[in-house]
Design an enzyme around this catalytic site. Structure first.
Site, PDB file in Angstrom:
ATOM      1  N   ARG A 135       0.815  -1.234   0.000  1.00 49.81           N
ATOM      2  CA  ARG A 135       0.000   0.000   0.000  1.00 49.81           C
ATOM      3  C   ARG A 135       0.842   1.274   0.000  1.00 49.81           C
ATOM      4  NH1 ARG A 135      -3.547  -3.107   3.387  1.00 49.81           N
ATOM      5  NH2 ARG A 135      -5.239  -3.832   2.044  1.00 49.81           N
ATOM      6  N   LYS A 157       4.599  11.596 -11.065  1.00 46.81           N
ATOM      7  CA  LYS A 157       3.735  10.777 -11.931  1.00 46.81           C
ATOM      8  C   LYS A 157       4.369   9.415 -12.134  1.00 46.81           C
ATOM      9  CE  LYS A 157       1.151  14.056 -14.733  1.00 46.81           C
ATOM     10  NZ  LYS A 157       0.912  14.577 -16.094  1.00 46.81           N
ATOM     11  N   GLU A 199      12.500  17.534 -24.496  1.00 50.67           N
ATOM     12  CA  GLU A 199      11.802  17.953 -23.260  1.00 50.67           C
ATOM     13  C   GLU A 199      12.438  19.216 -22.675  1.00 50.67           C
ATOM     14  OE1 GLU A 199       9.040  16.661 -22.192  1.00 50.67           O
ATOM     15  OE2 GLU A 199       8.975  14.528 -22.717  1.00 50.67           O
ATOM     16  N   LYS A 241      10.025  22.731 -14.028  1.00 53.36           N
ATOM     17  CA  LYS A 241       9.121  21.619 -13.721  1.00 53.36           C
ATOM     18  C   LYS A 241       8.663  21.699 -12.270  1.00 53.36           C
ATOM     19  CE  LYS A 241       7.265  17.415 -14.152  1.00 53.36           C
ATOM     20  NZ  LYS A 241       7.312  16.174 -14.886  1.00 53.36           N
ATOM     21  N   GLU A 252      -4.854  19.772 -11.985  1.00 49.10           N
ATOM     22  CA  GLU A 252      -6.260  20.147 -11.828  1.00 49.10           C
ATOM     23  C   GLU A 252      -6.552  21.542 -12.385  1.00 49.10           C
ATOM     24  OE1 GLU A 252      -7.301  17.634  -7.793  1.00 49.10           O
ATOM     25  OE2 GLU A 252      -6.181  19.495  -7.631  1.00 49.10           O
ATOM     26  N   ARG A 256      -0.270  22.295 -14.935  1.00 46.59           N
ATOM     27  CA  ARG A 256       0.579  21.132 -15.211  1.00 46.59           C
ATOM     28  C   ARG A 256       0.298  20.558 -16.597  1.00 46.59           C
ATOM     29  NH1 ARG A 256       2.739  16.451 -11.076  1.00 46.59           N
ATOM     30  NH2 ARG A 256       3.990  15.379 -12.642  1.00 46.59           N
ATOM     31  N   ASN A 260       2.244  19.067 -21.251  1.00 48.34           N
ATOM     32  CA  ASN A 260       1.876  18.133 -22.324  1.00 48.34           C
ATOM     33  C   ASN A 260       1.920  18.789 -23.696  1.00 48.34           C
ATOM     34  OD1 ASN A 260       1.452  15.848 -20.736  1.00 48.34           O
ATOM     35  ND2 ASN A 260      -0.507  16.663 -20.057  1.00 48.34           N
ATOM     36  N   HIS A 263       2.259  16.599 -26.650  1.00 50.87           N
ATOM     37  CA  HIS A 263       2.110  15.214 -26.206  1.00 50.87           C
ATOM     38  C   HIS A 263       0.853  14.532 -26.738  1.00 50.87           C
ATOM     39  CE1 HIS A 263       5.511  16.124 -23.724  1.00 50.87           C
ATOM     40  NE2 HIS A 263       5.469  14.971 -23.087  1.00 50.87           N
ATOM     41  N   HIS A 267       1.957  11.318 -28.263  1.00 49.49           N
ATOM     42  CA  HIS A 267       1.581  10.015 -27.702  1.00 49.49           C
ATOM     43  C   HIS A 267       0.870   9.161 -28.747  1.00 49.49           C
ATOM     44  CE1 HIS A 267       1.664  11.191 -23.142  1.00 49.49           C
ATOM     45  NE2 HIS A 267       2.854  10.938 -23.636  1.00 49.49           N
ATOM     46  N   HIS A 281      10.162   8.588 -27.326  1.00 50.69           N
ATOM     47  CA  HIS A 281       9.197   9.555 -26.789  1.00 50.69           C
ATOM     48  C   HIS A 281       9.556  10.995 -27.183  1.00 50.69           C
ATOM     49  CE1 HIS A 281       6.405  11.531 -24.131  1.00 50.69           C
ATOM     50  NE2 HIS A 281       7.395  12.145 -23.535  1.00 50.69           N
TER      51      HIS A 281
HETATM   52  N1  GLY Z   1       5.594  14.828 -17.814  1.00 50.36           N
HETATM   53  C1  GLY Z   1       4.415  15.578 -17.564  1.00 50.36           C
HETATM   54  C2  GLY Z   1       4.143  15.775 -16.114  1.00 50.36           C
HETATM   55  O1  GLY Z   1       4.923  15.384 -15.278  1.00 50.36           O
HETATM   56  O2  GLY Z   1       3.131  16.330 -15.763  1.00 50.36           O
END
Ligand code: GLY
Length: 384
Positions: A135, A157, A199, A241, A252, A256, A260, A263, A267, A281
């Site tokens: 957990r 993430k 990136e 970052k 949200e 953030r 993307n 992306h 993706h 990538h």
């Molecule tokens: N690589 C995108 C993020 O961490 O939100």
């Protein structure tokens, strides 16, 4: 913020420490040279009482596991190492299942810690395993690829891919510490370094125009391994970052989501290429960022000269910019749209895209109109 008291160990002042200041879950991103050899000592001080299981891949382990293991053994904290196959295919349910059982077999307990020691694949996979093991156990990220150092190791993430798309199963699980050793970048292949550089450029394109100008001037030194320039590129990216993650940890508010940029297109291209060596990538998101700029120009949102600069810069460093550049065939517009519909930003069946007003100013467009996008992709797929 630069400090000289990182993690209770004295340093020679040659390290930079960025505080990723999340309430109750703050952690340091330590950036410097030759950090792997001293990681055992640093971790023993930072996570006192914990033992460490290292997750790595079969490219990184033969090159760099030795000194990390020796340092951990010296402090009696090494539980063992689990080595997975390199490449995106390891971000899968079968590999996650096997890795989780291996970590349990190594004896990882609630108070112990997983070290994600590798590139983006290892970071995402090991971070995910740590977040669900018993957990949730702690994770330390020691990123060894440029992509992982400037992006994927930072911000918590984790995840794996499914046939529906990339990173569709995962968690937010912030690390306890990130050790970014820029010395290891010299062992990357040129292709891998270049893909990670996409990136780095992304931070300039989405929110920092002067940084993009700096990259236009200095990219050759950064690629040639000029340590100060490399370090500056990694640090600026990591700060950008960290700032975004602190402002919007759980993606949200839309801040953030700006990470993307390129992306949604990228993706989809990666999924089409089977998440394989056909298209890394960073290569996919370089094409994706160029598409985002050209589409923004077409929509009258962004000056054409900015899209030209992006295209010229990527061409100069050797990054692909065209859908046609994917070796072994390209997707039809229908395939591309179907794959884009799997994007995590899709809500109520509506696609959202990160678009740009200029270099250094990205924004999220919700509820994207499908007709002009489809026409645009048809033209792009046919080759410009
Ligand atoms: N690589 C995108 C993020 O961490 O939100």
């Amino acid at each position: 913020m630069t400090r000289d008291d990182a993690n209770t160990l004295p340093t020679d002042g040659s390290e930079t420490v960025i505080d990723l200041a999340l309430p109750g879950r703050s952690y340091d991103i330590v950036i410097g040279e030759n950090l792997i050899a001293s990681a055992g000592e640093r971790l023993a001080a930072k996570l006192s009482g914990a033992r460490f299981a290292v997750v790595s891949d079969s490219n990184v382990a033969p090159l760099h596991l030795g000194p990390l293991k020796a340092g951990l053994e010296q402090h009696g904290t090494f539980l063992g190492a689990a080595v997975v196959a390199p490449g995106e295919a390891s971000k899968s349910f079968p590999v996650l299942a096997k890795l989780s059982e291996t970590l349990l077999d190594l004896g990882v307990e609630r108070g112990d810690c997983v070290i994600a020691f590798g590139g983006g694949v290892v970071g995402d996979l090991a971070g995910f395993a740590a977040s669900v093991l018993r957990r949730g156990v702690r994770v330390v990220q020691i990123p060894t690829s440029l992509l992982a150092q400037v992006d994927s190791s930072l911000g918590g993430k984790t995840g794996i891919d499914t046939k529906q798309g990339k990173n569709l199963i995962g968690t937010f699980h912030q690390p306890s510490l990130v050790l970014t050793d820029i010395s290891v970048l010299s062992t990357l292949s040129e292709r891998e370094f270049r893909a990670g550089y996409a990136e780095v450029a992304k931070y300039g394109l989405l929110g920092d125009a002067p940084f993009f100008v700096l990259l236009e001037k200095n990219w050759a030194d950064i690629f040639a391994g000029q340590d100060e320039k490399r370090r500056q590129a990694v640090e600026t990216s990591a700060r950008a970052k960290a700032e975004i993650v602190v402002a919007d940890e759980l993606e949200e508010s839309g801040k953030r989501a700006l990470l993307n940029l390129g992306h949604t297109f990228g993706h989809a291209l990666e999924a089409f290429a089977g998440f394989s060596d056909r298209l890394l990538h960073g290569e996919a998101i370089a094409i994706g960022m160029r598409l985002a700029f050209t589409y923004s120009v077409e929509r009258g949102l962004c000056p054409a000269e900015d899209a030209t600069r992006v295209e010229q810069h990527f061409a100069a460093v050797g990054l692909p910019t065209e859908i046609d550049a994917i070796p072994g065939g390209k997707p039809t517009t229908g395939e591309l749209l179907r794959l884009m519909a799997q994007d995590k930003k899709v809500q109520g069946g509506k696609l959202a895209l990160v678009l740009v007003r200029r270099i250094g100013e990205a924004f999220v467009e919700e509820d994207v109109a499908m007709e002009p996008l489809t026409e645009f992709l048809k033209r792009e797929s046919a080759g410009r």
